[in-house]
Structure formats: structure tokens, C-alpha cells
Design a protein around this motif. Structure first.
Motif, short mmCIF file in Angstrom:
data_model
loop_
_atom_site.label_atom_id
_atom_site.label_comp_id
_atom_site.label_asym_id
_atom_site.label_seq_id
_atom_site.Cartn_x
_atom_site.Cartn_y
_atom_site.Cartn_z
N PHE A 109 -12.74 -4.48 -16.53
CA PHE A 109 -13.11 -5.80 -16.05
C PHE A 109 -12.02 -6.43 -15.18
N ASN A 110 -11.10 -5.62 -14.66
CA ASN A 110 -10.09 -6.13 -13.75
C ASN A 110 -9.70 -5.01 -12.79
N SER A 111 -8.84 -5.34 -11.84
CA SER A 111 -8.49 -4.38 -10.79
C SER A 111 -7.23 -3.58 -11.10
N MET A 112 -6.73 -3.67 -12.33
CA MET A 112 -5.51 -2.93 -12.67
C MET A 112 -5.82 -1.45 -12.69
N GLU A 144 1.02 -0.13 -8.51
CA GLU A 144 0.17 0.98 -8.11
C GLU A 144 -1.03 0.47 -7.31
N ASN A 145 -1.34 1.16 -6.23
CA ASN A 145 -2.59 0.90 -5.54
C ASN A 145 -3.02 2.17 -4.80
N ARG A 146 -4.23 2.09 -4.26
CA ARG A 146 -4.79 3.26 -3.59
C ARG A 146 -4.92 3.02 -2.08
N TYR A 147 -4.62 4.05 -1.33
CA TYR A 147 -4.80 4.05 0.12
C TYR A 147 -5.85 5.10 0.48
N VAL A 148 -6.46 4.94 1.64
CA VAL A 148 -7.44 5.90 2.11
C VAL A 148 -6.89 6.55 3.38
N THR A 149 -6.81 7.87 3.38
CA THR A 149 -6.27 8.60 4.54
C THR A 149 -7.30 8.62 5.67
N PRO A 155 -3.72 -4.11 10.56
CA PRO A 155 -3.28 -4.73 9.30
C PRO A 155 -3.19 -3.68 8.19
N ILE A 156 -2.22 -3.84 7.32
CA ILE A 156 -2.04 -2.89 6.22
C ILE A 156 -3.31 -2.79 5.37
N ASN A 157 -3.99 -3.91 5.20
CA ASN A 157 -5.21 -3.92 4.39
C ASN A 157 -6.26 -2.94 4.88
N ASP A 158 -6.24 -2.61 6.17
CA ASP A 158 -7.22 -1.66 6.71
C ASP A 158 -7.08 -0.29 6.08
N PHE A 159 -5.89 0.03 5.59
CA PHE A 159 -5.65 1.37 5.04
C PHE A 159 -5.76 1.41 3.51
N ARG A 193 -7.66 -4.14 -2.61
CA ARG A 193 -7.15 -5.06 -1.59
C ARG A 193 -6.76 -6.42 -2.18
N LEU A 194 -7.56 -6.92 -3.14
CA LEU A 194 -7.26 -8.23 -3.72
C LEU A 194 -5.95 -8.19 -4.51
N SER A 195 -5.79 -7.16 -5.37
CA SER A 195 -4.56 -7.07 -6.16
C SER A 195 -3.34 -6.86 -5.26
N THR A 196 -3.52 -6.10 -4.17
CA THR A 196 -2.41 -5.89 -3.23
C THR A 196 -2.06 -7.18 -2.50
N SER A 197 -3.09 -7.94 -2.12
CA SER A 197 -2.86 -9.21 -1.45
C SER A 197 -2.11 -10.18 -2.35
N ASN A 198 -2.49 -10.20 -3.64
CA ASN A 198 -1.80 -11.08 -4.60
C ASN A 198 -0.34 -10.64 -4.78
N ALA A 199 -0.12 -9.34 -4.79
CA ALA A 199 1.25 -8.83 -4.93
C ALA A 199 2.08 -9.20 -3.69
N ARG A 200 1.45 -9.14 -2.52
CA ARG A 200 2.16 -9.49 -1.28
C ARG A 200 2.55 -10.97 -1.27
N LYS A 201 1.68 -11.82 -1.83
CA LYS A 201 2.00 -13.25 -1.90
C LYS A 201 3.22 -13.49 -2.78
N ARG A 202 3.30 -12.73 -3.88
CA ARG A 202 4.45 -12.90 -4.77
C ARG A 202 5.74 -12.47 -4.07
N LEU A 203 5.64 -11.43 -3.23
CA LEU A 203 6.81 -10.96 -2.49
C LEU A 203 7.31 -12.02 -1.52
N SER A 204 6.40 -12.77 -0.93
CA SER A 204 6.79 -13.81 0.01
C SER A 204 7.47 -14.99 -0.68
N LYS A 205 7.40 -15.00 -2.02
CA LYS A 205 8.05 -16.06 -2.79
C LYS A 205 9.35 -15.57 -3.44
#
Length: 366
Positions: free
Chosen positions: A323-326, A91-96, A61-65, A71-83
Motif C-alpha cells: 500500500f505504499n511505494s517503498m 532505492e528506486n527503479r530506472y528504465v533503460t 528531465p531525470i524523471n523521464d528515465f 517517480r513520486l517517492s524519488t521526487s519526495n527524496a529530491r525535495k528533501r535533498l534541496s533542504k
């Protein structure tokens, strides 16, 4: 060469066949993801940056990376894309694979009939590191500058006392009892030098006093004029966000305050309201002024994501408090607003609820 996923429609397959060379040779990260949260197709740049091979990236799963805090902000963004809502400048961060954290800037759009998301990302790690370093240096330099200013001011004031004592000695000194001409000349030189030192210190303190007065100069300011100047300076940001701003300063049109500080207050509160607006909603920001118990009050409200007041409590105006994930939050804006207000004798309070916007009330000292 990447294989084309078997569940792609004919149009999608034709697209890849047409742009195969561009897709594989692009230095940017190009990928196709499914609504199920897995990569379906990636270009070599993705593997090179994340340090995983293609099989590893497609099988997990993409979330693993993704960096855990994002992860929460990315998941919310992915939900918006499905709509059927596209994503721009996310912007988000990945771990190599080696554990290095990298920042990516994404532009994505969904293809509903294929249940796919086409996305392109740029590596902005260097830019984000520079921003963090700049903010850190800015905070340290501000602290050092204030400490040096205070030290210089205190030293100049404190040195005047021993200089005055030294001059008092010359007043008490009976030079008529000294017959040696060379000694008299030396005493005269020391007295003249001490007088010159006193004058230099007086002038230096006067310069410092004047500088402090300029830094903290108070004057009658027209709220509407100052706010309009600030809004004009960020006109592009307002236009791009389509923010709606209402202004009502009829109850109190002016305040006695520092112009630079007031501009900074307006700037930080407006940009924060736009930055933390709810996705899919047009930012609405209202400014109003009031007279209450003999004091001028300024109220700023917005319809943004708001705050959980139980969690933020008294930390809301602290330095580097987030106080947020931005990702571009730096915890400096509200800290500056608080200091501008309190340093000149005023106070500020906040009322807010999650997803119900925020209301800042500033009471200025008359």
C-alpha cells in the motif's frame, strides 16, 4: 571525457579536475544533478547501464528515465535533498532505453551554494530479483508443505480403516476347515503382515500428531520476556534507526499462546514500524497489554506513515498486498501476523490515518 558544466563554481570545477580519472573510470554510477531535476554531469557507467548517450541523459528531465511507480517517492527524496538533508540507501527503479527495469541504490548529498546534488549509485537489480524469487519460493513451499502434511496425515488416518477391516476378516475366518498346510501358512503370514502394517500406521499417526502438537504447542508466555528476546535479535536495526520503544505489560503480563508465533508477531510489527517510519522522524513504538471482556489484548502503536484505510479496507492482511511505494515492501509481514493470530482463535484489527501512525489491536483467545 565529459565537459564540466559552465555554471559550476570554481571549487566544483577544481574538485572535478582533481578526481577526473576516478570519476570517469568508476564502475559505480556517479553523477551530479541540479535542483532543477536534470543531470549536469555523469560518468560513463551511467550511460552504459541506462543505454542512453550522454547528450540524451543531460537533455531530458531525470524523471523521464525513472520507472513510473517510483517517480513520486524519488521526487519526495529530491525535495528533501534541496533542504540540505542527505540521502542514504535510497532505492528506486530506472528504465533503460531497451525497456529493461533496473534497481539502483543511491547515496546522495546536496551542495546548496551550487544548487547541485552529488550522487553515487550501485546496480542492485540482481539482488532484488533474488529477493523476489526467494519470497515467491517461500510462499509456494509453505503452501506445498502444508498440503503435503495434510495429505500425509489424511492418508495415514484413512488407511487404518481398510487395515482394520482386513484384520476383522481374519477373526471371522475359520481356519479349522482348511487342511492344506501351505495355505494355512500363507494366511498366517498375511495376518502377521497386516498386524505389522496396522502398528506402523498407528506409530506414523502418533508421530504426525506429536509433530502437529509441537507446531501448535501452547504455553504460558511472559510478554515482556518474549518481546525483549525479539528486540535483542534486531538490536542493530533499532540502534541504527534510533527507534524509541516503550513497553507496558503491567495489566496483563502473560498469555497462553505459541512461542514461535508470538515472536514472529513481535518481529514483523517492530520491523514494519521502523521500515515505514516518517522521514526525518524518530520511530516511536509503544507496546501495551490489557484485559477486556475476559480476554487479553495486545496493543502496538507507532508514529509512522500510516495507511489510508479507505483504500486498504479488508486487503490490509492479504498476501503480497502493498500500500505504499517503498521498494522493499513484499506484503508478507502483516499476512503472517494475521495468520498467527487467527489460526489460534484470536483476531486483529487496525486503526490508522495517513502520516498519523498505526494502531494494531490483537485479541487473544483465552
Amino acid at each position: 571525457m565529459n565537459t564540466i558544466a559552465p555554471n559550476f563554481t570554481k571549487n566544483t570545477v577544481d574538485f572535478f579536475n582533481q578526481f577526473e580519472e576516478f570519476f570517469d573510470s568508476s564502475p559505480d554510477l556517479l553523477c551530479v544533478a541540479g535542483f532543477d531535476g536534470y543531470f549536469k554531469r555523469i560518468n560513463p557507467s551511467v550511460s552504459k547501464l541506462l543505454e542512453y548517450n550522454e547528450e540524451e541523459l543531460l537533455s531530458r528531465p531525470i524523471n523521464d528515465f525513472i520507472f513510473e511507480d517510483d517517480r513520486l517517492s524519488t521526487s519526495n527524496a529530491r525535495k528533501r535533498l534541496s533542504k540540505k538533508i542527505g540521502l542514504c540507501n535510497f532505492e528506486n527503479r530506472y528504465v533503460t532505453k531497451s525497456g529493461r527495469v533496473i534497481w539502483l541504490l543511491w547515496t546522495s548529498f546536496p551542495v546548496l551554494k551550487d544548487r547541485l546534488v552529488f550522487a553515487i549509485a550501485k546496480n542492485i537489480t540482481y539482488k532484488k530479483e533474488l529477493e523476489q524469487e526467494r519470497n515467491s519460493h517461500l510462499t509456494k513451499l509453505t503452501k506445498i508443505n502444508n498440503e503435503l502434511k495434510q495429505l500425509t496425515y489424511t492418508t495415514a488416518h484413512d488407511l487404518r480403516s481398510p487395515v482394520n477391516n482386513l484384520l476383522a476378516v481374519f477373526d471371522l475366518l475359520d481356519t479349522s476347515t482348511i487342511t492344506d498346510p501351505e495355505t494355512l501358512e500363507l494366511i498366517s503370514i498375511i495376518e502377521i503382515t497386516t498386524q505389522s502394517l496396522k502398528k506402523t500406521l498407528i506409530d506414523h499417526v502418533a508421530i504426525l500428531d506429536k509433530k502437529n502438537e509441537e507446531d501448535e504447542q501452547l504455553e504460558i508466555l511472559n510478554l515482556n520476556i518474549i518481546l525483549r528476546e525479539v528486540l535483542s535479535s534486531i538490536n542493530s536495526l533499532i540502534q541504527n534507526s534510533k527507534a524509541k520503544i516503550t513497553i507496558d505489560f503491567t495489566e496483563a503480563e502473560t498469555i497462553f499462546f505459541n512461542k514461535t508465533s508470538l515472536k514472529s508477531i513481535f518481529l514483523n510489527l517492530v520491523t514494519n514500524s521502523i521500515k515505514y517510519s516518517k522521514h526525518g522522524s524518530v520511530p516511536i513504538i509503544n507496546f501495551s497489554s490489557h484485559r477486556f471482556n475476559g480476554s487479553t489484548q495486545l496493543t502496538i502503536t507507532d508514529n509512522g506513515i500510516g495507511f489510508d484505510m479507505e483504500k486498504v479496507k479488508d486487503k490490509i492482511f492479504g498476501l503480497h498486498q502493498k500500500f505504499n511505494s517503498m521498494e522493499d515492501s513484499n506484503g508478507i509481514g502483516l499476512y503472517l501476523v494475521y495468520n498467527h493470530v487467527t489460526n489460534l482463535g484470536g483476531h486483529i484489527c487496525l486503526e490508522s490515518k495517513v502520516n498519523k501512525g498505526a494502531k494494531f489491536t490483537i485479541v487473544f483467545k483465552d
